[in-house]
Design an enzyme around this catalytic site. Structure first.
Site, PDB file in Angstrom:
ATOM      1  N   HIS A 123       0.845   6.039   2.748  1.00  0.00           N
ATOM      2  CA  HIS A 123      -0.448   5.565   2.241  1.00  0.00           C
ATOM      3  C   HIS A 123      -0.798   4.280   2.981  1.00  0.00           C
ATOM      4  O   HIS A 123       0.095   3.522   3.374  1.00  0.00           O
ATOM      5  CB  HIS A 123      -0.276   5.285   0.742  1.00  0.00           C
ATOM      6  CG  HIS A 123      -1.530   4.952   0.001  1.00  0.00           C
ATOM      7  ND1 HIS A 123      -2.122   3.714   0.060  1.00  0.00           N
ATOM      8  CD2 HIS A 123      -2.293   5.689  -0.840  1.00  0.00           C
ATOM      9  CE1 HIS A 123      -3.192   3.707  -0.717  1.00  0.00           C
ATOM     10  NE2 HIS A 123      -3.327   4.895  -1.280  1.00  0.00           N
ATOM     11  N   ASP A 200       8.018   2.893  -1.934  1.00  0.00           N
ATOM     12  CA  ASP A 200       6.717   2.972  -2.592  1.00  0.00           C
ATOM     13  C   ASP A 200       6.787   4.146  -3.574  1.00  0.00           C
ATOM     14  O   ASP A 200       6.703   5.307  -3.166  1.00  0.00           O
ATOM     15  CB  ASP A 200       5.645   3.179  -1.510  1.00  0.00           C
ATOM     16  CG  ASP A 200       4.288   3.577  -2.085  1.00  0.00           C
ATOM     17  OD1 ASP A 200       4.173   3.745  -3.318  1.00  0.00           O
ATOM     18  OD2 ASP A 200       3.357   3.733  -1.286  1.00  0.00           O
ATOM     19  N   GLN A 203       3.791   7.610  -6.407  1.00  0.00           N
ATOM     20  CA  GLN A 203       3.625   9.015  -6.804  1.00  0.00           C
ATOM     21  C   GLN A 203       4.831   9.559  -7.553  1.00  0.00           C
ATOM     22  O   GLN A 203       4.808  10.697  -8.008  1.00  0.00           O
ATOM     23  CB  GLN A 203       3.372   9.884  -5.555  1.00  0.00           C
ATOM     24  CG  GLN A 203       2.056   9.607  -4.864  1.00  0.00           C
ATOM     25  CD  GLN A 203       0.853   9.923  -5.750  1.00  0.00           C
ATOM     26  OE1 GLN A 203       0.906  10.802  -6.612  1.00  0.00           O
ATOM     27  NE2 GLN A 203      -0.238   9.210  -5.541  1.00  0.00           N
ATOM     28  N   CYS A 364      -6.478   7.926   1.637  1.00  0.00           N
ATOM     29  CA  CYS A 364      -5.916   6.649   2.128  1.00  0.00           C
ATOM     30  C   CYS A 364      -4.695   6.904   2.992  1.00  0.00           C
ATOM     31  O   CYS A 364      -3.696   6.170   2.910  1.00  0.00           O
ATOM     32  CB  CYS A 364      -5.577   5.701   0.985  1.00  0.00           C
ATOM     33  SG  CYS A 364      -7.005   5.215   0.034  1.00  0.00           S
TER      34      CYS A 364
HETATM   35  N1  PMP Z   1       1.148   4.344  -2.316  1.00  0.00           N
HETATM   36  C1  PMP Z   1       0.940   5.608  -2.665  1.00  0.00           C
HETATM   37  C2  PMP Z   1       1.901   6.666  -2.205  1.00  0.00           C
HETATM   38  C3  PMP Z   1      -0.160   5.940  -3.449  1.00  0.00           C
HETATM   39  O1  PMP Z   1      -0.374   7.204  -3.795  1.00  0.00           O
HETATM   40  C4  PMP Z   1      -1.047   4.912  -3.869  1.00  0.00           C
HETATM   41  C5  PMP Z   1      -2.283   5.234  -4.695  1.00  0.00           C
HETATM   42  N2  PMP Z   1      -3.016   6.322  -4.226  1.00  0.00           N
HETATM   43  C6  PMP Z   1      -0.763   3.612  -3.502  1.00  0.00           C
HETATM   44  C7  PMP Z   1       0.336   3.352  -2.726  1.00  0.00           C
HETATM   45  C8  PMP Z   1      -1.628   2.476  -3.943  1.00  0.00           C
HETATM   46  O2  PMP Z   1      -1.555   2.347  -5.320  1.00  0.00           O
HETATM   47  P1  PMP Z   1      -2.583   1.385  -6.091  1.00  0.00           P
HETATM   48  O3  PMP Z   1      -3.939   1.737  -5.575  1.00  0.00           O
HETATM   49  O4  PMP Z   1      -2.395   1.736  -7.522  1.00  0.00           O
HETATM   50  O5  PMP Z   1      -2.181  -0.020  -5.768  1.00  0.00           O
END
Ligand code: PMP
Length: 407
Positions: A123, A200, A203, A364
């Site tokens: 991401h 991270d 998910q 993203c």
């Molecule tokens: N990492 C991953 C794998 C995600 O799926 C997301 C959210 N789509 C994020 C980071 C960012 O999370 P947040 O927008 O809640 O900070």
């Protein structure tokens, strides 16, 4: 559908509403999850009957709010099986947690010539902070490629690891493809090379067991809003020794030990990283959400969602002209797909008109899209409150897209 899981669907008021006259079928859980009554009620009760600030108050209300936040931090500790609640830092979410580590750990410990390893399918939140850090420090960002199924190529990872590797940052589960990375092995290999590892877990946290001690993760983070909790709150787990060695992230109230104009000393972690009045209601709501997940059981959730994944994958594969992007052997209940001659946004719009919410876009994860040669995908992502009936409706609707656009 397993009865014990289906019972919990009733806990979510949003899942009883209609969209465009149709019952809402919510399949965008990778982006964010709906909230159960227990979380809504707890936050409502806090705002209506218990609201006060934390840490500073000598009066009863403030002490109660402080105790509720302490209890929430303890719930987060248990949820991740961290050794100490001092290893749980509240952040705005995964994005802020990663930025915090890049800024506080990275700025202090990454030097020119060092290397930071990430995967090709991260991401943006787990790419850009490292890229900026590398640019600032004269360090190098190294990318582990994935195969056509969306699985990390281990031999390439092994080759990239070296004494120069300072940080390895990798998702537990890819949000764009659903790949579950073998993070225990990744962490062990990175540690052998002397690197620190950030996982991270955005998910993963709501969908499978996470034990940071068993994994030996140095940092692990997730977002409250993807774990049936409120927005504006997330967790960064960090090993205490690392958090202690790191510099503060933001400065202000509550993160200090003593302030003098000549010099300020800082509080120990986690307070050192939590400047300012915290999101009190969100912290309390998050604790409630995690207890809710624990009561259902993450192993049960994972098993049930895996069944949904298999059922949906098989049905989608039968639709002519549809291609699933990302078919890792170990996969979470996230399915990205494209259709011949139809833009994913059109798929999303047509499904919306039938009450079905899926995501369409690059998620993203533009480098992931580039790797697979697509500008975007449609993505259905499931939670334990979804059912086979939801999937049947999805399949009907996706098949109807083909009728609109023709074969
Ligand atoms: N990492 C991953 C794998 C995600 O799926 C997301 C959210 N789509 C994020 C980071 C960012 O999370 P947040 O927008 O809640 O900070």
């Amino acid at each position: 559908m397993k009865p014990e899981i289906s019972n919990h669907r009733r806990d979510f008021p949003m899942l009883t509403r209609k969209m465009h006259g149709q019952p809402l079928i919510y399949l965008d859980n990778g982006a964010t999850t709906q909230k159960p009554l227990t979380v809504l009620n707890r936050m409502d009760q806090f705002y209506r009957e218990e609201y006060a600030t934390v840490r500073r108050g000598v009066y009863g209300l403030s002490q109660k709010a402080t105790e509720a936040c302490i209890a929430s931090r303890e719930t987060c500790r248990r949820f991740l099986n961290a050794r100490s609640a001092d290893e749980i830092v509240f952040t705005k979410g995964t994005t802020e947690a990663i930025n915090l580590v890049a800024a506080s750990y990275g700025r202090k410990f990454v030097q020119a010539g060092d290397e930071i390893i990430i995967s090709e399918i991260e991401h943006h939140a787990n790419i850009v902070p490292w890229q900026r850090l590398a640019e600032e420090k004269g360090a190098q960002l190294r990318i582990v490629p994935v195969n056509d199924q969306g699985e990390l190529i281990f031999s390439a990872f092994e080759k990239l690891l070296s004494p120069k590797t300072r940080i390895v940052a990798i998702a537990h589960i890819s949000n764009a493809l659903g790949t579950i990375h073998p993070i225990r092995e990744i962490i062990a290999m990175a540690h052998k090379a002397g690197a620190v590892v950030l996982i991270d877990g955005a998910q993963a946290a709501a969908h499978m067991n996470v034990d940071v001690r068993e994994l030996d993760a140095d940092f692990y983070c997730f977002s409250g809003h993807k774990t049936f909790g409120p927005t504006g709150i997330g967790v960064l787990y960090g090993k205490l020794a690392l958090l202690t060695a790191m510099d503060p992230y933001q400065c202000g109230g509550d993160m200090i030990d003593e302030v003098r104009f000549e010099k300020t000393t800082f509080a120990p972690p986690p307070a050192k990283f939590e400047a300012g009045t915290p999101p009190i209601a969100q912290i309390i709501g998050l604790g409630e959400a995690l207890r809710y997940i624990e009561a259902i059981g993450r192993e049960q959730i994972a098993a049930y969602e895996h069944e949904l994944l298999l059922y949906a994958t098989e049905a989608l594969r039968r639709i002519p002209g549809l291609k699933i992007i990302g078919e890792a052997h170990h996969k979470a209940a996230i399915i990205s797909f494209i259709m011949d001659g139809v833009h994913p946004h059109d798929i999303g719009t047509i499904l919306d008109s039938q009450g079905i919410a899926i995501r369409a876009g690059h998620h993203c994860a533009q480098p992931t899209m580039r790797r697979f040669g697509v500008p975007a995908t449609a993505r259905a992502s499931f939670a334990f409150y979804n059912t086979r009936e939801d999937i049947d409706e999805l399949i009907k609707a996706v098949s109807s897209v083909r009728k609109v656009f023709g074969p």
